[in-house]
Enzyme design. Sequence first.
Site, PDB file in Angstrom:
ATOM      1  N   LEU A   8       0.834  -1.203   0.000  1.00 10.84           N
ATOM      2  CA  LEU A   8       0.000   0.000   0.000  1.00 10.84           C
ATOM      3  C   LEU A   8       0.870   1.255   0.000  1.00 10.84           C
ATOM      4  O   LEU A   8       1.669   1.465   0.909  1.00 10.84           O
ATOM      5  CB  LEU A   8      -0.917   0.002   1.223  1.00 10.84           C
ATOM      6  CG  LEU A   8      -1.770  -1.263   1.416  1.00 10.84           C
ATOM      7  CD1 LEU A   8      -2.708  -1.086   2.593  1.00 10.84           C
ATOM      8  CD2 LEU A   8      -2.534  -1.593   0.150  1.00 10.84           C
ATOM      9  N   GLY A  11      -1.402   6.478  -0.153  1.00  6.49           N
ATOM     10  CA  GLY A  11      -1.834   7.496   0.816  1.00  6.49           C
ATOM     11  C   GLY A  11      -1.066   8.798   0.652  1.00  6.49           C
ATOM     12  O   GLY A  11      -0.049   8.866  -0.028  1.00  6.49           O
ATOM     13  N   ARG A  15       1.509  14.179   6.969  1.00  3.10           N
ATOM     14  CA  ARG A  15       2.371  14.626   8.078  1.00  3.10           C
ATOM     15  C   ARG A  15       3.845  14.742   7.703  1.00  3.10           C
ATOM     16  O   ARG A  15       4.636  15.285   8.461  1.00  3.10           O
ATOM     17  CB  ARG A  15       2.195  13.689   9.279  1.00  3.10           C
ATOM     18  CG  ARG A  15       0.897  13.912  10.018  1.00  3.10           C
ATOM     19  CD  ARG A  15       0.591  12.790  10.998  1.00  3.10           C
ATOM     20  NE  ARG A  15       0.107  11.588  10.312  1.00  3.10           N
ATOM     21  CZ  ARG A  15      -0.139  10.428  10.929  1.00  3.10           C
ATOM     22  NH1 ARG A  15       0.077  10.315  12.219  1.00  3.10           N
ATOM     23  NH2 ARG A  15      -0.588   9.392  10.242  1.00  3.10           N
ATOM     24  N   THR A  80      -7.439   1.935   3.409  1.00  2.00           N
ATOM     25  CA  THR A  80      -6.547   0.789   3.170  1.00  2.00           C
ATOM     26  C   THR A  80      -7.285  -0.424   2.594  1.00  2.00           C
ATOM     27  O   THR A  80      -6.726  -1.165   1.787  1.00  2.00           O
ATOM     28  CB  THR A  80      -5.826   0.395   4.475  1.00  2.00           C
ATOM     29  OG1 THR A  80      -6.796   0.307   5.529  1.00  2.00           O
ATOM     30  CG2 THR A  80      -4.772   1.416   4.876  1.00  2.00           C
ATOM     31  N   ASN A 229       5.376   8.183   9.491  1.00  2.00           N
ATOM     32  CA  ASN A 229       4.319   9.129   9.146  1.00  2.00           C
ATOM     33  C   ASN A 229       4.814  10.570   9.147  1.00  2.00           C
ATOM     34  O   ASN A 229       4.107  11.460   8.712  1.00  2.00           O
ATOM     35  CB  ASN A 229       3.149   8.986  10.132  1.00  2.00           C
ATOM     36  CG  ASN A 229       2.514   7.606  10.045  1.00  2.00           C
ATOM     37  OD1 ASN A 229       2.230   7.112   8.965  1.00  2.00           O
ATOM     38  ND2 ASN A 229       2.328   6.962  11.175  1.00  2.00           N
ATOM     39  N   ARG A 301      28.977   7.167  -2.014  1.00  2.00           N
ATOM     40  CA  ARG A 301      27.619   7.555  -2.443  1.00  2.00           C
ATOM     41  C   ARG A 301      26.893   6.504  -3.250  1.00  2.00           C
ATOM     42  O   ARG A 301      25.846   6.770  -3.837  1.00  2.00           O
ATOM     43  CB  ARG A 301      27.702   8.851  -3.230  1.00  2.00           C
ATOM     44  CG  ARG A 301      27.954  10.064  -2.335  1.00  2.00           C
ATOM     45  CD  ARG A 301      28.199  11.286  -3.172  1.00  2.00           C
ATOM     46  NE  ARG A 301      27.256  11.362  -4.264  1.00  2.00           N
ATOM     47  CZ  ARG A 301      27.492  11.992  -5.408  1.00  2.00           C
ATOM     48  NH1 ARG A 301      28.639  12.598  -5.608  1.00  2.00           N
ATOM     49  NH2 ARG A 301      26.588  12.018  -6.359  1.00  2.00           N
ATOM     50  N   ASN A 345      48.277   5.757  -6.233  1.00  2.00           N
ATOM     51  CA  ASN A 345      48.224   6.742  -5.157  1.00  2.00           C
ATOM     52  C   ASN A 345      47.567   8.012  -5.668  1.00  2.00           C
ATOM     53  O   ASN A 345      47.984   8.573  -6.680  1.00  2.00           O
ATOM     54  CB  ASN A 345      49.625   7.049  -4.623  1.00  2.00           C
ATOM     55  CG  ASN A 345      49.523   7.833  -3.329  1.00  2.00           C
ATOM     56  OD1 ASN A 345      49.013   7.336  -2.325  1.00  2.00           O
ATOM     57  ND2 ASN A 345      49.944   9.085  -3.375  1.00  2.00           N
ATOM     58  N   ARG A 410      51.876  22.520 -14.665  1.00  2.00           N
ATOM     59  CA  ARG A 410      52.203  23.583 -13.725  1.00  2.00           C
ATOM     60  C   ARG A 410      53.024  24.663 -14.437  1.00  2.00           C
ATOM     61  O   ARG A 410      53.877  24.347 -15.275  1.00  2.00           O
ATOM     62  CB  ARG A 410      53.033  22.921 -12.631  1.00  2.00           C
ATOM     63  CG  ARG A 410      53.335  23.709 -11.450  1.00  2.00           C
ATOM     64  CD  ARG A 410      54.316  22.948 -10.587  1.00  2.00           C
ATOM     65  NE  ARG A 410      53.933  21.534 -10.383  1.00  2.00           N
ATOM     66  CZ  ARG A 410      54.806  20.621  -9.993  1.00  2.00           C
ATOM     67  NH1 ARG A 410      56.077  20.904  -9.799  1.00  2.00           N
ATOM     68  NH2 ARG A 410      54.407  19.377  -9.818  1.00  2.00           N
TER      69      ARG A 410
HETATM   70  C1  UD1 Z   1      -2.768   1.558   9.434  1.00  2.00           C
HETATM   71  C2  UD1 Z   1      -3.803   0.593  10.044  1.00  2.00           C
HETATM   72  C3  UD1 Z   1      -3.514   0.478  11.534  1.00  2.00           C
HETATM   73  C4  UD1 Z   1      -2.086  -0.022  11.745  1.00  2.00           C
HETATM   74  C5  UD1 Z   1      -1.075   0.879  11.010  1.00  2.00           C
HETATM   75  C6  UD1 Z   1       0.291   0.239  11.043  1.00  2.00           C
HETATM   76  C7  UD1 Z   1      -5.899   0.756   8.762  1.00  2.00           C
HETATM   77  C8  UD1 Z   1      -7.265   1.340   8.735  1.00  2.00           C
HETATM   78  N1  UD1 Z   1      -5.139   1.105   9.831  1.00  2.00           N
HETATM   79  O1  UD1 Z   1      -2.964   2.823  10.031  1.00  2.00           O
HETATM   80  O2  UD1 Z   1      -4.433  -0.428  12.149  1.00  2.00           O
HETATM   81  O3  UD1 Z   1      -1.785  -0.050  13.137  1.00  2.00           O
HETATM   82  O4  UD1 Z   1      -1.451   1.050   9.626  1.00  2.00           O
HETATM   83  O5  UD1 Z   1       1.275   1.062  10.474  1.00  2.00           O
HETATM   84  O6  UD1 Z   1      -5.533   0.017   7.882  1.00  2.00           O
HETATM   85  N2  UD1 Z   1      -2.951   3.808   1.855  1.00  2.00           N
HETATM   86  C9  UD1 Z   1      -3.357   3.588   0.545  1.00  2.00           C
HETATM   87  N3  UD1 Z   1      -4.609   4.005   0.171  1.00  2.00           N
HETATM   88  C10 UD1 Z   1      -5.464   4.610   1.026  1.00  2.00           C
HETATM   89  C11 UD1 Z   1      -5.046   4.819   2.360  1.00  2.00           C
HETATM   90  C12 UD1 Z   1      -3.767   4.404   2.738  1.00  2.00           C
HETATM   91  O7  UD1 Z   1      -2.628   3.043  -0.258  1.00  2.00           O
HETATM   92  O8  UD1 Z   1      -6.580   4.939   0.588  1.00  2.00           O
HETATM   93  C13 UD1 Z   1      -1.600   3.349   2.258  1.00  2.00           C
HETATM   94  C14 UD1 Z   1      -0.715   4.451   2.794  1.00  2.00           C
HETATM   95  O9  UD1 Z   1       0.028   5.028   1.727  1.00  2.00           O
HETATM   96  C15 UD1 Z   1       0.190   3.699   3.758  1.00  2.00           C
HETATM   97  C16 UD1 Z   1      -0.685   2.548   4.230  1.00  2.00           C
HETATM   98  O10 UD1 Z   1      -1.744   2.440   3.301  1.00  2.00           O
HETATM   99  O11 UD1 Z   1       1.343   3.173   3.135  1.00  2.00           O
HETATM  100  C17 UD1 Z   1      -1.223   2.778   5.619  1.00  2.00           C
HETATM  101  O12 UD1 Z   1      -1.987   3.963   5.606  1.00  2.00           O
HETATM  102  P1  UD1 Z   1      -1.879   5.010   6.792  1.00  2.00           P
HETATM  103  O13 UD1 Z   1      -2.786   6.139   6.507  1.00  2.00           O
HETATM  104  O14 UD1 Z   1      -0.472   5.304   7.102  1.00  2.00           O
HETATM  105  O15 UD1 Z   1      -2.548   4.134   7.953  1.00  2.00           O
HETATM  106  P2  UD1 Z   1      -2.291   4.214   9.506  1.00  2.00           P
HETATM  107  O16 UD1 Z   1      -3.094   5.322  10.087  1.00  2.00           O
HETATM  108  O17 UD1 Z   1      -0.838   4.222   9.780  1.00  2.00           O
HETATM  109 CA    CA Z   2       1.109   4.561   8.603  1.00  2.00          CA
END
Ligand code: UD1
Ligand code: CA
Length: 425
Positions: A8, A11, A15, A80, A229, A301, A345, A410
């Site tokens: 996933l 999002g 933050r 999610t 986050n 790097r 060197n 030089r």
């Molecule tokens: C989520 C979990 C939470 C868990 C935590 C662990 C849910 C509802 N909550 O919360 O229980 O403890 O992760 O880290 O699942 N994302 C998408 N599409 C969306 C929303 C989110 O791809 O529509 C992705 C975000 O980019 C991220 C991940 O899902 O990589 C988690 O989303 P985030 O908003 O960070 O969830 P948390 O509040 O951390």
């Molecule tokens: Ca998260």
Amino acid sequence: MDIKSVILAAGKGTRMKSETPKVLHEIFGKTLVGYVLDNVKNITSENFVIVGHHAEEVESFVKKNYDNAKTVLQTPQLGTGHAVSMVCPMLENYKGLILILCGDTPLITEETLKKFIDFHKSQKSDLTVMSTIFENPTNYGRIIREADNTLKCIVEEKDATPEQKAVKEVNAGIYCIDWAKVQPAFSQLTSNNAQGEYYLTDIIEWGKKNSLNVNAFILENNEEIFGINSRLHLAEATKIMQKRINEKHMINGVTIVDPATTYISADTEIGQDTVIFPATYIEGKNIIGKNCKIGPCAHLRGGVEIADNVKIGNFVEVKKSKINSNTNAGHLSYIGDSEIGSHVNIGAGTITANYNPLTKEKSKTVLEDNVKIGSNTVLVAPVTVEEGANVGALSVITKNIPSWALALTRSPMRVLNDWVKKQLK
Ligand code: UD1
Ligand code: CA
């Protein structure tokens, strides 16, 4: 049994306060989603990265660097659970396991994921969620259990009652599911919660209601599921990664004089009896041989291959270069896009001028075996210094130098006798 992953990464990462998508932020020159993709590469046959926010950037990164991964667009981003449902059309008849991970959780290890899948199989589980215990569980989803200790559901912080908030077992955001059995859940999730989102976490309750075998795998080392986050989390994850990597190298026979100020990327190999001196920063993919001395204050790097008995001293920066055995670059140098032989060197203040700002092209510097470069030399690439040739200090080398020759640019030194005395009169 076939295993595929869904990662996933759609999002917003609000933050982070950044123009760069969260999952493309880096630790030691490697993106967060890159860590996750590397962790699954020996486990899965195919990987789906869900992209949405800044989709094109994430998509082109994945395409360019990971040929075992496909990106799947999620617009709009409704949570999610909605994110995972995006793969349903692609996996209609899929019978294997799906490993679900978050792109913002780079500290998880391949070893843990393997144990997690083994646990899933040994329990004959249909749906397994990874959990861990946090003294301060704020922000994570809480694992709620029945009186008999079996799983009941997961409750998000924002939906939790004070009683539920006190629970210290949290959802790591990593799941292993029997796809054929759990897939129907994704068309039945609702967004009836505090955030108005389709929560992936609701598949636990759905599984219980549908008589599936639902289990939690409790991870002891809670550092591994640390989710990023904010920039504060990014710095914290960097510290955890730094400690983990330095310890691995020390156990393998590398001396790290001051682990607290030494930063080594996850993709760097280091040979035995090499010493890494303080304030050294190593990012990207590198191989360092045995018995080398790196630093203090050296910067590698990425794309650097160093053979045995090489010395890279203070304030030396190396990028995308091969350096053969017994070669020294002791002080204040930049070595980029170079191929350097053995017993070379490189004098203090040597610079490989590898970049042409007009054409924006990078060119290569070749120093063959036994070459000696005098201090403060600029090697204007593309250029080759053949075997055994010497370069006098303060030279600007723009043409190839034949074997065993001396080259210098030089201007002749002048001495004006009594010049100072005459000025003072
Ligand atoms: C989520 C979990 C939470 C868990 C935590 C662990 C849910 C509802 N909550 O919360 O229980 O403890 O992760 O880290 O699942 N994302 C998408 N599409 C969306 C929303 C989110 O791809 O529509 C992705 C975000 O980019 C991220 C991940 O899902 O990589 C988690 O989303 P985030 O908003 O960070 O969830 P948390 O509040 O951390
Ligand atoms: Ca998260």
